[in-house]
Motif scaffolding. Sequence first.
Motif, PDB file in Angstrom:
ATOM      1  N   SER A 292      -2.790   3.674  -3.558  1.00  0.00           N
ATOM      2  CA  SER A 292      -2.679   2.508  -4.277  1.00  0.00           C
ATOM      3  C   SER A 292      -2.425   1.391  -3.534  1.00  0.00           C
ATOM      4  O   SER A 292      -1.712   1.286  -2.258  1.00  0.00           O
ATOM      5  CB  SER A 292      -1.912   2.517  -5.444  1.00  0.00           C
ATOM      6  OG  SER A 292      -0.333   2.364  -5.074  1.00  0.00           O
ATOM      7  N   ASP A 293      -2.916   0.252  -3.998  1.00  0.00           N
ATOM      8  CA  ASP A 293      -2.771  -1.065  -3.110  1.00  0.00           C
ATOM      9  C   ASP A 293      -2.515  -2.182  -4.353  1.00  0.00           C
ATOM     10  O   ASP A 293      -3.351  -2.297  -4.932  1.00  0.00           O
ATOM     11  CB  ASP A 293      -3.650  -1.377  -1.871  1.00  0.00           C
ATOM     12  CG  ASP A 293      -4.861  -1.333  -2.451  1.00  0.00           C
ATOM     13  OD1 ASP A 293      -5.347  -1.634  -3.597  1.00  0.00           O
ATOM     14  OD2 ASP A 293      -5.854  -1.518  -1.363  1.00  0.00           O
TER      15      ASP A 293
ATOM     16  N   CYS B 213       0.775  -1.073   0.020  1.00  0.00           N
ATOM     17  CA  CYS B 213      -0.020  -0.002   0.048  1.00  0.00           C
ATOM     18  C   CYS B 213       1.027   1.286   0.041  1.00  0.00           C
ATOM     19  O   CYS B 213       1.763   1.365   0.749  1.00  0.00           O
ATOM     20  CB  CYS B 213      -0.852  -0.049   1.236  1.00  0.00           C
ATOM     21  SG  CYS B 213      -1.979  -1.336   1.194  1.00  0.00           S
ATOM     22  N   GLU B 214       0.417   2.231  -0.613  1.00  0.00           N
ATOM     23  CA  GLU B 214       1.129   3.574  -0.775  1.00  0.00           C
ATOM     24  C   GLU B 214       0.173   4.549  -0.177  1.00  0.00           C
ATOM     25  O   GLU B 214      -1.113   4.595  -0.781  1.00  0.00           O
ATOM     26  CB  GLU B 214       1.591   3.957  -2.172  1.00  0.00           C
ATOM     27  CG  GLU B 214       2.221   5.223  -2.255  1.00  0.00           C
ATOM     28  CD  GLU B 214       2.723   5.678  -3.658  1.00  0.00           C
ATOM     29  OE1 GLU B 214       2.877   6.667  -3.827  1.00  0.00           O
ATOM     30  OE2 GLU B 214       2.681   4.853  -4.568  1.00  0.00           O
ATOM     31  N   TYR B 215       0.760   5.522   0.649  1.00  0.00           N
ATOM     32  CA  TYR B 215      -0.099   6.375   1.213  1.00  0.00           C
ATOM     33  C   TYR B 215       0.520   7.643   1.154  1.00  0.00           C
ATOM     34  O   TYR B 215       1.761   7.879   0.617  1.00  0.00           O
ATOM     35  CB  TYR B 215      -0.176   6.275   2.897  1.00  0.00           C
ATOM     36  CG  TYR B 215      -1.091   5.071   3.282  1.00  0.00           C
ATOM     37  CD1 TYR B 215      -2.384   5.338   3.342  1.00  0.00           C
ATOM     38  CD2 TYR B 215      -0.578   3.848   3.300  1.00  0.00           C
ATOM     39  CE1 TYR B 215      -3.408   4.200   3.897  1.00  0.00           C
ATOM     40  CE2 TYR B 215      -1.350   2.781   3.822  1.00  0.00           C
ATOM     41  CZ  TYR B 215      -2.736   3.089   3.896  1.00  0.00           C
ATOM     42  OH  TYR B 215      -3.563   1.922   4.271  1.00  0.00           O
TER      43      TYR B 215
ATOM     44  N   LYS C 107      -2.254  -6.640  -4.269  1.00  0.00           N
ATOM     45  CA  LYS C 107      -2.237  -7.715  -3.309  1.00  0.00           C
ATOM     46  C   LYS C 107      -2.119  -8.945  -4.565  1.00  0.00           C
ATOM     47  O   LYS C 107      -2.100  -9.007  -5.563  1.00  0.00           O
ATOM     48  CB  LYS C 107      -3.986  -7.960  -2.885  1.00  0.00           C
ATOM     49  CG  LYS C 107      -4.060  -6.989  -1.759  1.00  0.00           C
ATOM     50  CD  LYS C 107      -5.572  -7.186  -1.290  1.00  0.00           C
ATOM     51  CE  LYS C 107      -5.962  -6.262  -0.461  1.00  0.00           C
ATOM     52  NZ  LYS C 107      -7.564  -6.518   0.044  1.00  0.00           N
TER      53      LYS C 107
ATOM     54  N   ASP D 274      -5.450  -5.638   6.123  1.00  0.00           N
ATOM     55  CA  ASP D 274      -6.205  -4.643   5.452  1.00  0.00           C
ATOM     56  C   ASP D 274      -7.177  -3.860   6.282  1.00  0.00           C
ATOM     57  O   ASP D 274      -7.544  -2.928   6.114  1.00  0.00           O
ATOM     58  CB  ASP D 274      -6.543  -5.396   4.094  1.00  0.00           C
ATOM     59  CG  ASP D 274      -7.323  -4.111   3.029  1.00  0.00           C
ATOM     60  OD1 ASP D 274      -6.663  -3.142   3.043  1.00  0.00           O
ATOM     61  OD2 ASP D 274      -8.342  -4.517   2.395  1.00  0.00           O
TER      62      ASP D 274
ATOM     63  N   ARG E 158      -5.140   6.420   0.671  1.00  0.00           N
ATOM     64  CA  ARG E 158      -4.423   5.446   0.276  1.00  0.00           C
ATOM     65  C   ARG E 158      -4.440   5.657  -1.239  1.00  0.00           C
ATOM     66  O   ARG E 158      -5.425   5.457  -1.913  1.00  0.00           O
ATOM     67  CB  ARG E 158      -5.256   3.992   0.542  1.00  0.00           C
ATOM     68  CG  ARG E 158      -4.371   2.668   0.373  1.00  0.00           C
ATOM     69  CD  ARG E 158      -5.279   1.328   0.441  1.00  0.00           C
ATOM     70  NE  ARG E 158      -5.467   1.134   1.687  1.00  0.00           N
ATOM     71  CZ  ARG E 158      -5.914  -0.265   2.218  1.00  0.00           C
ATOM     72  NH1 ARG E 158      -6.022  -1.133   1.320  1.00  0.00           N
ATOM     73  NH2 ARG E 158      -6.067  -0.079   3.375  1.00  0.00           N
TER      74      ARG E 158
END
Length: 1318
Positions: free
Chosen positions: A710-711, A626-628, A713, A693, A708
Amino acid sequence: MCQHCKDRRSLIHDLEEGLVSANPSAQEAFKKIEEFREHVSEAGKPFAERLDLAKSHYLFGMQKEPLAVDAVKLLMSNGELGKCYSVEKGELNLSLRTGSMKRYIIRELRMKTLPGWIAIVAIPIRTIDISGNPNLSSLPLDELCSMRDSLKEMNCQNCIRLQLPPPEIAGQGGEASFMYMQSVKTDSETNKRMNLILIGNGEAGKTSVFRALSSVENKAGKIDVDKRTIGIDLDRWEPDGADGLTFDVMDFGGQEVYGKTNQYFIVRRALYLLVWNVRTTRDEMSAGGAAGSMKELRAMISTWLRTLQARVPGASVMLVATHIDIAGQSEIEDQSEEVRKCVQEELKKMSEEEDENILPLHVIREGGSFRVNCLEGEGIKELRASVCQAAKELLWWNESIPRPYLKLRHAVEVQSKNEPYLKVEQYLKMLKEAEVEEKEEKIVTSFLHDMGVLKYFGRELKAMHSREAESKYSVEDTVFIDIEWMIDVFKGVMRHDWRHLLDFFHQDPTKSKKTKKLLHLGIIDEDMFEYLWPQPNSKFWSEEKSGKSCRSAEIGFTKSHVEVEQAVALLQGCDLAHFLGAGEMVDAENEETKRELLCPGIIPSFTHQHKQAVRDSHSLCARLQCEYNFFPIGFIDRLVVLSAARHFEVDCSGSMAVMKGWGRTLVMSWREDEGKHMVIAVASTRQQIENLDKDLKRLEAFFPGVKRRSDKKGSGKEAVQVGIFSYGVKSGECACNIEGNMMNIYNAEKRCIDLTCTIYRCERQISDLTDNCLVNILCISTEFLDELEAKQGGGSFCERWNMLTTSKAVIIPVILKDYYHKHIEGPRRFNKWWPQRIQKMERYKVFHKYIKDDKVSMCMLYDSIIMKLHHGRGSFEDLLDVTSQNMLLCEDCLYQMSKSQDHSRGDEGVGTFDPSEVKRAIEDRRTGITTKQRGLDREDFIQREIMVNFIACSRGHKKLVKEMLEFNSSSSPCPSCLKQKTVPHFFSRPTCLSKLARDLAAKIECPTCGMHVDVFDVTPPQVFLSYQWGHKCSTQEMVKQVKRRIEEQTSLQCWLDVEGGINPGEDHMQKMELGVSRCEVFVVFMSDKYVKSANCRREFARACETGRYIIPVLVPVQFQPDQDSASGLESESGWKGDKRHQDWWKRISGIEQGEGAALEVEVNWRHFKSFPQTFELEAEMRGEKVLVKRGVQELVAAVQARAYRGSIVWHELKPVAWGASIARSCAEEKPEMEQRVHQEEEPESTPGGEDDFGEQDEGRYEKLNPMEELLGSGSTTLFKDRDRSKDYEISAGDGVTGDEKYALAEYQTKASSCCVVS
């Protein structure tokens, strides 16, 4: 999205714009929409639902005059609104989801208010859902309440501009929202109380601003350094002539360590004053220095704005510039303009990541600052008027709140003066007295919780007698009501200074070890709780310090007593701490087993050590990245706590956490660089990733302004936890029985991670048995022996059995009755009961005798399975295989080797332990138990008994088996792997220490990423010891003794030139620079010769240049001046000046004017002004040796306390009038350094050593008044947080957490931008 979908979406967008511009009647609008639907027949389900939504919002939002009731009723009854209205459910769904195609319409078409005529439509409506509409600003309260016979739910979550119901209520769901609206309609009053929260860095003048605002004279007196804000100060202010406006004032302490807990008191109904102090400059300051100061100021402003927006999006912020009397008008204008530009840039960045459901930050006057001089009252009247006006413009001014809610708030505030918390029974009684209806009890509690009036973390409000017994640290039965008490609880763990604890336990090895564990691993033993918070009749807390006050008052506690059980409950409720799972497995023979509390917020971010390596990375098949946009302070700490609650064992460092439980592993790391804030996790199961998550979403709810970006999985095949192998009918029945009972017990315990179990029937081909199970249960009956005889040495069960033993898998043999009687009990073969064809079974001697329908036997087997899952590979003997070389190194030998200058013997100089000794000890304990079954519980008892035995290394050092295994199990993750976002390889810490002891520039190859990594980066010494050798190496002897004490009493390593820092033939200039640049604390042993030595001056200059934290130690004079030889000046081996005066270092200018000073190396000694506390050693000569008698313990405590803080210190120098020679700056050009020659007498000074951060007392720094500034005695310290890529001003005693993640190349570029300025 494909191009066709994009084209159709564009057409719908045009349709909606046409409806807004033409504004036709509802019938005409519906006709156009249906024509469009028929024309775009392939619109598909998502767009069809959007067309229904456009109809509904047009009907309820765009019609100024209502249609006839019958017409609206007909439209809704005939299904004209499609999926937006369900006749059967009575549900009107007008909700929006701005991030989807299904529930999205253009902004201009969205409903801004629900029309009042909805109440007269004769259609039963049970639920109205208008959630997710950022345009909605009001609801018709009277009309909606008139529908209470049919209407039950009013869903309006995430309507960011809606005042009624407020977001605290809306977030509780539609039923709570409608009940609240009815309560407002029935009995309410307007709220005129607001919060005024002062934020900013330490010593910015926040407290003075408030005192001046609340003073009739518009002035504030000078604040003593001992009165600075620690944590949060509370007050109340009622401005005159402000229409009844009342402020609940919170003055936040500026130290970043408190930022993790201040988040809990940041609320919506508040005006924020962001206070910054004007910086002074001087004409001779270089452009680079001025730019550095402004960069630091901008970073501070940016950090606070992002922090506010993360916690309370849309908050109103007013900037205030203080200390305008110490700078010229042009300087103030320039800095104010820089602040304004910074604010504008930050707002622009926020707008680039615009989210319609997040209110933009509101900065008053577009970032322009109010300028005040609190001492003289300048600018205070204007500021007061603006504060009152801004408060009245907040959305929450004159908000209607149910009267019982306000009555309860008042009762809580009154009661909080008498007691800090209430039991649920008391609180329920208070609810009744406030006339709160029973159905609203949870609603009002949650409302006041979010407002910061109280804190309750339980799941339901029930009296204890109606619930099962809870843990003594449970949050279920306690309502916390005293904010000051809560702040004291937070101070107990997020403390500014731990030196008091270190001092108190320096002679108690057990408690001292637990203190180190607290500081370096964030793990608090239950025995230590009483030393975290003030306790009555406690010697520790009543002890007076410095003859002034008790320890409690000096640390900053406001309460004389903080109850431990409730304090721990509060920490757990706030997700700041969690009991480690190991504490839950209480030893049946020791009911007093103490639990351990994990508090990640304590862990210094430069800590690399882990208790054990991740050895099962091949089984980590699930991944999340995940990018914040931002990590608020405390975000990662809370994430670790939430994830820890789902696992059994947690192993944390400053950049990653490894969590294990029930055979499952989660490896989580985080990075903050290049504008990206990443959380990367790999796990054994998809369920763990899903749980993580959920934890992230919980934090996103607490920090609604965090986005957030992007994420990603991914997942693969998961390993089976428990595999049960059988052969034959009886064995198969046993396997089914074990599986059923095991799953029943596990499910009854309500674990956070599912247990997977598979039965393998070995009658099938061996190719079907390829799964790798974590625990393998073999159901052994005589049936498989028949197969062995038939196949003459083969058989699928036998093959599987041999495969497991050869691979050293975790095996639990379960012996059925027929096999037990025939092959064990009869021939008395308890020690070798397996068939001869089975190999390597010696490690699995202990078996479980299966007894059908025996609950005791099944529980014993279940406990063994769970224990094996917790231990990973499971076997006790496997704990001895803790290094890839299968060598168990001696910690004491490594320490002695690090002191020795002779490294020619290499690893031969390090003692090792023989694993066979432990194995023999286990067998000795087992002797005599051959005539009866050895149960699994008995085996565990033997293993625990062995762990407390002593074992000697090959060189004679004795250690407990437990301590030996813990040391050899410790490991450090590869920094290169972490940067590449992969599961890191874990280097053995003892191996690294062995290499580091011989060569600080040694490298080690990572088998995972293939990079050659500096061992220094993996296990860096934290303490640099800088000194001049002294006459006959007298000072060197003192420093060696100090080094030994630091390393013996702490977990820290020291860099010392003659003990591994510089080896013969090495470039000592390079090694010195390497040591200084990577240390955490720079301990300088000041003597007159130190000032004159070229090498020492270079070390000190480099320490200042790279922002090291400096601890000055004044070396005692051992040789009398009247006995100095003509050329030796032996007395200069010590510090001959005044040691008590605050400006002790100003004497240096006189020393430099003397003969022999290496003035070609320029040094600005004024950096000592930022570190005013000095330490003195007391020593005496005994023959040719020097023995340090006193002063070391205080120094050790300071070094370790600072190591907990871990920061980079950026030094900015201010005008000095007492000597031009002292104003020299550190040279950026590194002069060539002559090759060092070791001499018998009068040797040149050597590079110093590495240090750990010694924490500085809060009350040491005093804001200089204008006269002192003119005299040039002022200085400030700039701190830079490398981990968060930000810099800001803070006092040297405040410190900020840093990270050792920067390599030497990165540090060089950073250092060049913030050199010492003259």
